[in-house]
Design a protein around this motif. Structure first.
Motif, PDB file in Angstrom:
ATOM      1  N   VAL B   4       0.817  -1.212   0.000  1.00  0.00           N
ATOM      2  CA  VAL B   4       0.000   0.000   0.000  1.00  0.00           C
ATOM      3  C   VAL B   4       0.856   1.270   0.000  1.00  0.00           C
ATOM      4  N   LEU B  31      -7.261   1.380  -1.655  1.00  0.00           N
ATOM      5  CA  LEU B  31      -7.200   0.217  -0.758  1.00  0.00           C
ATOM      6  C   LEU B  31      -8.612  -0.266  -0.425  1.00  0.00           C
ATOM      7  N   GLU B  45      -1.729  -6.625   4.552  1.00  0.00           N
ATOM      8  CA  GLU B  45      -1.454  -5.312   3.949  1.00  0.00           C
ATOM      9  C   GLU B  45      -0.169  -4.759   4.535  1.00  0.00           C
TER      10      GLU B  45
END
Lengths: 274, 476
Positions: B4, B31, B45
């Motif tokens: 991310v 996201l 993540e």
């Protein structure tokens, strides 16, 4: 033979020993202006280079004689910042601590501060006295260091004398914080200060500015009986310590006020007559 | 797994694993969108760290030096290997490529590989070619590139968009156009990339360099037990090594001194320095301290001194005359001080403090290596009051407030009960979800008690310690 040997030693180690006269008249080496006019005036023209000791107040009221005092970091941070502002070369400050060190945001300063002191500070931890003494000694010998702040608990007279002479020779400042129980310990410090909490009676509300009562316990060449206690106040916005204006009339007067001149005159008269 | 990126307060997918890609996740989407797509699957993540990627790629490039003498990283996810003339060492070019492929697989890095006469063509085929491993002969370059999309030429987005406007999608279409017009219409870059791929112009790489340690050795005729002679030998070796460093314009960051003893294993002493140095006096002063406590057993047969880490250290003139305005000499002196302190007290004992972007008082700063350049400048909230001493742990206190959620009016802490003379606050600090052991938020008050002590205390909110008071700091 002996005088020649002494002369040779003096030439090898050109340590200038502060005389009372030189200390008060500010002729002996660089001075650090504290930013507190009255204090500077009482000391001549600021703090001379060498060893200065600070006795913090214990946190608990019923603490015994051996209790550790709270190191007066606010005052020491203020002095370190003053030194940075006044030095033509920005030197480093070495903090030699036994576990307790200044909280970084306070070292960084208030809203108007650029955090220069924190960027030029080195923190060294050491538990035992001899190691702390070695660190202070080593730091004082470094040309990049301008001041050393060390926890001086348990330092004896020989240790303080060694550090003081070294600091004088290198034209640097060393501030030792010591527990209140060590006030009677022999020391070679040039000045000794006591810092106590101060509560202004009857003042309350929502404005909280930490205040301390500053007492000069010893200063070579200055008659202590004429020196008042000072009230210092923490300025949150600037991250600096100021002389409390509210109490100036009672225990201290701003510089330039007539009362101050009279008091100083009296102090000199007394010293000279003595 | 989702990697991310955070930009302007929004989180985007930087990259994802094959399973996530199968359900429709692709780089660039938010996201939240990706989470909706992966739905019931358990996902991991992680924040994308470009600097870490670069470091790992450099490491991988150094590892790949076993297959080729020249290896250059191609960020973010590629490597160039110049394998010219190396084939016979592996039993042919095909066997060499196979060996690289297998080694990468063993590392858990399945890769696409291509060999070609030019770096540009190899890059294009590795990324846009049909097979996982492909190879192009000298005479096939033009033909094989023709069928590939223009993206295979390493063009920037602007040039790609300009080509798309005129419906040029394949490299073959570009090859049919007159080259002087290409440069005039789409810029010099397009022509250069095309020529590089075809081998018409030379392309230089920035290969990784492996530092070869400088080593100096002295072997004694027999076991040496004389401390004085050992000391003198080490000093001579140091002088020799410093001369070698000076010849190369380098300074040492880390030195390794090894004593090969007769009866027991070798004795190794590491010397680390804050800054690259070849100041003999300083290095010798550090070595001397260790030599005094040396256990040489029945004698030393050989002494080796080598550089573990070194860096360029050119002589620099910092001032014309007079004072050194940049404080260069001061920094050097401070570096030596830090070296001495660290050598005796250890790395953890000597620190500097750097701000961290956090409002949580105990997380607002971190200890960093001295003389490290601060990378973050985190401002304090304006008007924030912070004590001069922060307690190691918040200490529980009994507090009475005159009205609910009001400021404290009486406090009992460390066995002493006192009336509060003045209180300022609250300043609310919300904690991140992973540090909510003392509540989700804290309401901080600055108080002064009857004795004049100024304390920094907070009331925990919304958690297991909801409503409890803690003292966290003192103005000393």
């Amino acid at each position: 033979m002996l005088p020649e040997s002494l002369r040779a030693i003096q030439q090898r180690c050109p340590v200038r020993v502060a005389t009372a006269e030189a200390l008060v008249h500010g002729e002996d080496g660089p001075r650090l202006r504290t930013g507190w006019d009255e204090v500077d005036a009482a000391l001549g023209s600021g703090l001379p280079t060498g060893l200065h000791e600070w006795f913090g107040a214990p946190l608990e009221a019923n603490a015994g004689r051996r209790a550790a005092g709270v190191p007066p970091f606010c005052i020491l941070l203020h002095l370190a910042r003053q030194l940075l502002e006044q030095s033509p070369q920005a030197g480093w400050t070495v903090w030699v601590c036994d576990g307790q060190r200044p909280y970084a945001p306070a070292a960084r300063g208030g809203d108007t501060n650029d955090g220069r002191l924190l960027r030029r500070s080195l923190f060294v931890s050491a538990r035992d006295g001899p190691t702390r003494q070695w660190i202070a000694d080593t730091a004082l010998r470094c040309r990049a260091v301008r001041a050393v702040m060390a926890d001086g608990s348990g330092f004896d007279r020989a240790a303080t004398r060694r550090l003081h002479l070294l600091a004088r020779a290198q034209e640097k400042w060393i501030w030792l914080t010591r527990p209140p129980g060590e006030r009677d310990t022999l020391s070679a410090a040039l000045t000794r200060w006591q810092v106590r909490w101060h509560a202004e009676p009857g003042v309350g509300g929502t404005v909280v500015n930490p205040q301390w009562k500053l007492t000069l316990l010893r200063c070579k060449g200055v008659p202590l009986e004429t020196i008042p206690d000072w009230i210092l106040e923490w300025d949150h916005a600037e991250g600096a310590v100021r002389l409390s204006t509210a109490l100036a009339g009672a225990v201290g007067l701003p510089s330039g006020a007539p009362g101050f001149a009279i008091r100083r005159g009296y102090a000199w008269a007394q010293r000279n007559s003595a | 797994m989702l990697l991310v990126d955070t930009a302007r307060g929004k989180q985007y997918v930087h990259d994802c694993c094959a399973q996530a890609a199968r359900v429709g996740v692709r780089p660039g989407i938010t996201l939240a969108h990706a989470r909706a797509l992966v739905g019931r699957y358990i996902t991991l993540e992680a924040e994308h760290q470009p600097a870490e990627d670069e470091k790992k790629l450099q490491r991988l490039a150094r590892w790949a030096l076993r297959f080729a003498p020249t290896v250059a990283p191609d960020p973010p996810d590629g490597l160039f290997l110049d394998i010219s003339g190396c084939g016979p060492l592996f039993g042919g070019e095909y066997a060499q490529v196979k060996a690289i492929d297998e080694s990468l697989r063993r590392l858990g890095l399945p890769a696409r590989l291509a060999t070609a006469p030019t770096y540009g063509a190899a890059w294009a085929l590795a990324r846009f070619g049909s097979g996982r491993v492909s190879s192009v002969a000298d005479h096939e370059v033009r033909t094989r590139l023709s069928g590939l999309p223009v993206e295979a030429l390493r063009l920037d987005a602007k040039t790609r968009a300009a080509l798309a406007e005129v419906d040029i999608c394949r490299i073959g279409e570009l090859l049919d156009l007159p080259r002087d017009e290409l440069a005039a219409r789409y810029g010099r870059e397009l022509l250069t990339r095309l020529q590089q791929a075809l081998g018409d112009v030379y392309e230089a790489l920035e290969p990784v360099r492996v530092e070869v340690p400088l080593t100096v050795t002295h072997t004694f005729d027999g076991p040496m037990r004389s401390a004085r002679l050992i000391e003198e030998t080490v000093q001579a070796l140091l002088d020799e090594l410093l001369a070698l460093l000076a010849q190369r314009g380098k300074g040492a960051y880390e030195l390794l001194l090894t004593f090969w003893r007769v009866d027991v294993g070798p004795l190794r002493e590491h010397f680390r320095f804050t800054q690259a140095t070849r100041a003999g006096k300083h290095i010798w002063s550090m070595m001397q301290n260790r030599l005094h406590a040396l256990r040489i057993g029945h004698g030393v047969e050989e002494i080796t001194l080598e550089t573990v880490r070194s860096d360029d250290l050119h002589s620099e003139q910092t001032a014309m005359w007079g004072r050194d305005e940049d404080g260069h000499a001061d920094a050097e002196a401070l570096g030596r001080l830090v070296d001495r302190l660290v050598d005796r007290l250890g790395d953890d004992a000597v620190t500097a403090l750097a701000p961290v972007e956090s409002h949580v008082p105990e997380l607002a700063f971190e200890s960093v290596a001295p003389l490290a350049k601060a990378t973050v400048t985190a401002p304090l909230p304006r008007g924030a009051r912070r004590p001069s001493i922060l307690l190691a742990q918040p200490e529980a206190a009994r507090v009475i407030a005159l009205f609910p959620n009001g400021p404290p009016s009486w406090i009992q802490w460390r066995g002493e009960g006192l009336e509060i003379a003045a209180a300022d606050g609250p300043e609310r600090i919300t904690l991140p979800w992973w540090r909510r052991d003392t509540g989700a938020a804290r309401d901080y008050y600055t108080v002064r008690d009857q004795r004049g002590r100024c304390l920094w205390l907070f009331r925990a909110r919304e958690g297991c310690a909801d409503g409890q008071w803690f003292v966290q700091g003192v103005w000393g």
